[in-house]
Design an enzyme around this catalytic site. Structure first.
Site, mmCIF file in Angstrom:
data_model
loop_
_atom_site.group_PDB
_atom_site.id
_atom_site.type_symbol
_atom_site.label_atom_id
_atom_site.label_comp_id
_atom_site.label_asym_id
_atom_site.label_seq_id
_atom_site.Cartn_x
_atom_site.Cartn_y
_atom_site.Cartn_z
ATOM 1 N N GLN A 179 20.461 -50.163 -35.995
ATOM 2 C CA GLN A 179 19.773 -49.755 -34.772
ATOM 3 C C GLN A 179 18.637 -50.742 -34.493
ATOM 4 O O GLN A 179 17.706 -50.874 -35.277
ATOM 5 C CB GLN A 179 19.203 -48.344 -34.901
ATOM 6 C CG GLN A 179 18.558 -47.842 -33.615
ATOM 7 C CD GLN A 179 17.772 -46.556 -33.817
ATOM 8 O OE1 GLN A 179 16.829 -46.517 -34.598
ATOM 9 N NE2 GLN A 179 18.165 -45.508 -33.110
ATOM 10 N N ARG A 209 20.504 -34.279 -38.855
ATOM 11 C CA ARG A 209 19.914 -33.351 -39.812
ATOM 12 C C ARG A 209 20.945 -32.696 -40.723
ATOM 13 O O ARG A 209 20.676 -32.447 -41.904
ATOM 14 C CB ARG A 209 19.115 -32.278 -39.057
ATOM 15 C CG ARG A 209 17.817 -32.789 -38.450
ATOM 16 C CD ARG A 209 17.206 -31.772 -37.497
ATOM 17 N NE ARG A 209 18.016 -31.612 -36.303
ATOM 18 C CZ ARG A 209 17.739 -30.769 -35.312
ATOM 19 N NH1 ARG A 209 16.672 -29.984 -35.395
ATOM 20 N NH2 ARG A 209 18.503 -30.692 -34.250
ATOM 21 N N TYR A 246 11.003 -45.222 -26.182
ATOM 22 C CA TYR A 246 10.655 -46.487 -26.804
ATOM 23 C C TYR A 246 10.557 -47.522 -25.676
ATOM 24 O O TYR A 246 10.728 -47.192 -24.502
ATOM 25 C CB TYR A 246 11.713 -46.881 -27.835
ATOM 26 C CG TYR A 246 11.569 -46.190 -29.176
ATOM 27 C CD1 TYR A 246 11.455 -44.795 -29.254
ATOM 28 C CD2 TYR A 246 11.552 -46.903 -30.362
ATOM 29 C CE1 TYR A 246 11.311 -44.161 -30.487
ATOM 30 C CE2 TYR A 246 11.418 -46.282 -31.594
ATOM 31 C CZ TYR A 246 11.296 -44.903 -31.648
ATOM 32 O OH TYR A 246 11.158 -44.285 -32.864
#
Length: 406
Positions: free
Chosen positions: A106, A353, A176
């Site tokens: 990423q 998660r 971002y």
């Protein structure tokens, strides 16, 4: 296990083509900043952390977060994606391949999510902007700086090729730097990078095309794109679907990983589930710690967890994205969720998660499709990114050295 269930399991866990690569099944480990790179380099702990997911049955793991420059870090212990770190990155990809899976990196720049405490410099944004979460003012980025960042993205992609990565994920989400250009709340520019959605998408398109020119078809290109961020006046579906259409038309995107929420404000819009105010407060000191305890719930937000909570929004992209595949994210916690994703037309899906809680959940589901994931969405892992990302209900199984591999 009935014959029908066996057929369903066999069908879903089939190989999937993603640009120039073939994944052994549709499951991707979503990016979750790991905090296992104190020097910005690969460590044995980082390798072991990700290898556990591959050995647990997923097809590809995402190394996160890989900053294109020192000024682009979002949290401590992240990877710096530069040539000097290629040797350690090669060890990372070799380990994933040896375990039978593939590796994605990423790539991103934190922009308004960054803090001077971590990067040493004032954070940047499309326009001057005050981040209430970090209590820092971002300065407006200049066009020469944007050109430099475009080149840094391409350089980082080239490092990924040299290091043996199978894919890269361009982080165009969560407010971002690149994502913040999409947001009218942050982007107040009056030049060719502000105003219309075409202008606000221009920076992302220039980065994408520069990266594609550099990598050609040597690896898959994934774009992580925020569908909406739950902030009034910011990103919503009418704009984000248009952004996806513009980027898709370039032919440079192999897949969009559809996400939502931001790391600037209203963070629980992304995570859903319990809002852990104490966890957030413990990452701060002094007056900031008190501020989180007093106002954290208003800043972070509160949203109940539901399985497949991004599905309804993700459907909106199926009619506008014609060339790239779509990766579904958000609340995938069981075989039924995976089956629904595939049935709804999403050939790939990403898990976060649920895998932190059970790195081997895919292997378990293959044996017992009725198994439900153990993740309870307490979100106590959310703030572990400031130390070492892990689930509080399992010991950190990546207990090996965090010394840099060179």
């Amino acid at each position: 296990m009935t014959q029908e269930t066996t057929i369903q399991t066999t069908t879903i866990f089939q190989p999937v083509q993603l640009g120039p690569i073939t994944l052994r099944n549709p499951v991707i480990k979503a990016a979750t900043s790991e905090g296992r790179s104190p020097e910005g380099k690969v460590t044995q702990a980082l390798i072991d952390f990700h290898r556990g997911f591959i050995e647990g049955g997923i097809a590809m793991t995402t190394l996160a977060y890989c900053s294109i420059s020192k000024a682009g870090f979002a949290a401590p212990g992240e990877i710096l994606m530069v040539k000097e770190n290629t040797s350690g990155l090669k060890r990372f990809t070799a380990a994933m391949h040896e375990a039978g899976g593939k590796a994605s990196a990423q790539l991103g720049h934190a922009g308004p999510v960054a803090t001077k405490k971590i990067t040493g410099v004032q954070p940047i944004a499309p326009s001057r902007f005050f981040n209430l979460t970090s209590m820092q003012t971002c300065r407006a980025i200049t066009i020469p700086e944007m050109k430099e960042i475009i080149n840094q993205f391409a350089d980082a992609a080239e490092v990924a090729i040299e290091a043996g990565f199978d894919a890269i994920e361009l982080h165009f989400g969560h407010l971002y730097l690149v994502s913040s250009f999409f947001s009218p709340w942050i982007n107040k520019r009056t030049d060719e990078y502000g105003g219309s959605i075409e202008n606000r998408t221009r920076f992302a398109k220039e980065i994408l095309l520069a990266v594609k020119e550099r990598v050609q078809d040597q690896l898959a290109i994934i774009v992580k794109l925020s569908m909406d961020d739950g902030i009034k006046g910011s990103i919503w579906l009418d704009d984000s679907t248009e952004t996806a259409r513009i980027l898709d038309e370039t032919g440079a995107v192999d897949a969009f990983e559809l996400t939502m929420g931001s790391s600037v404000s209203n963070q629980m819009y992304l995570f859903r589930g319990e809002t852990d105010i104490d966890g957030m407060a413990n990452t701060q000191k002094g007056i900031m710690k008190l501020g989180v305890k007093w106002f954290g719930r208003q800043i972070l937000g509160e949203y109940p967890y539901e399985d497949l909570y991004m599905l309804s929004s993700a459907r909106q992209f199926q009619t506008v994205v014609k060339k790239a595949k779509l990766i579904l994210l958000g609340g995938i916690n069981s075989f039924d969720d995976m089956a629904t994703a595939v049935r709804e037309g999403f050939p790939l899906f990403a898990m976060g998660r649920a895998l932190l809680r059970e790195p081997d959940i895919i292997n378990k589901i293959k044996v017992n499709p009725s198994k439900l994931g153990l993740c309870i969405h307490c979100n106590k892992c959310m703030f572990s990114v400031f130390t070492t990302t892990n689930c509080v209900f399992t010991k950190d199984y990546a207990i090996s050295s965090q010394a840099a591999l060179v």
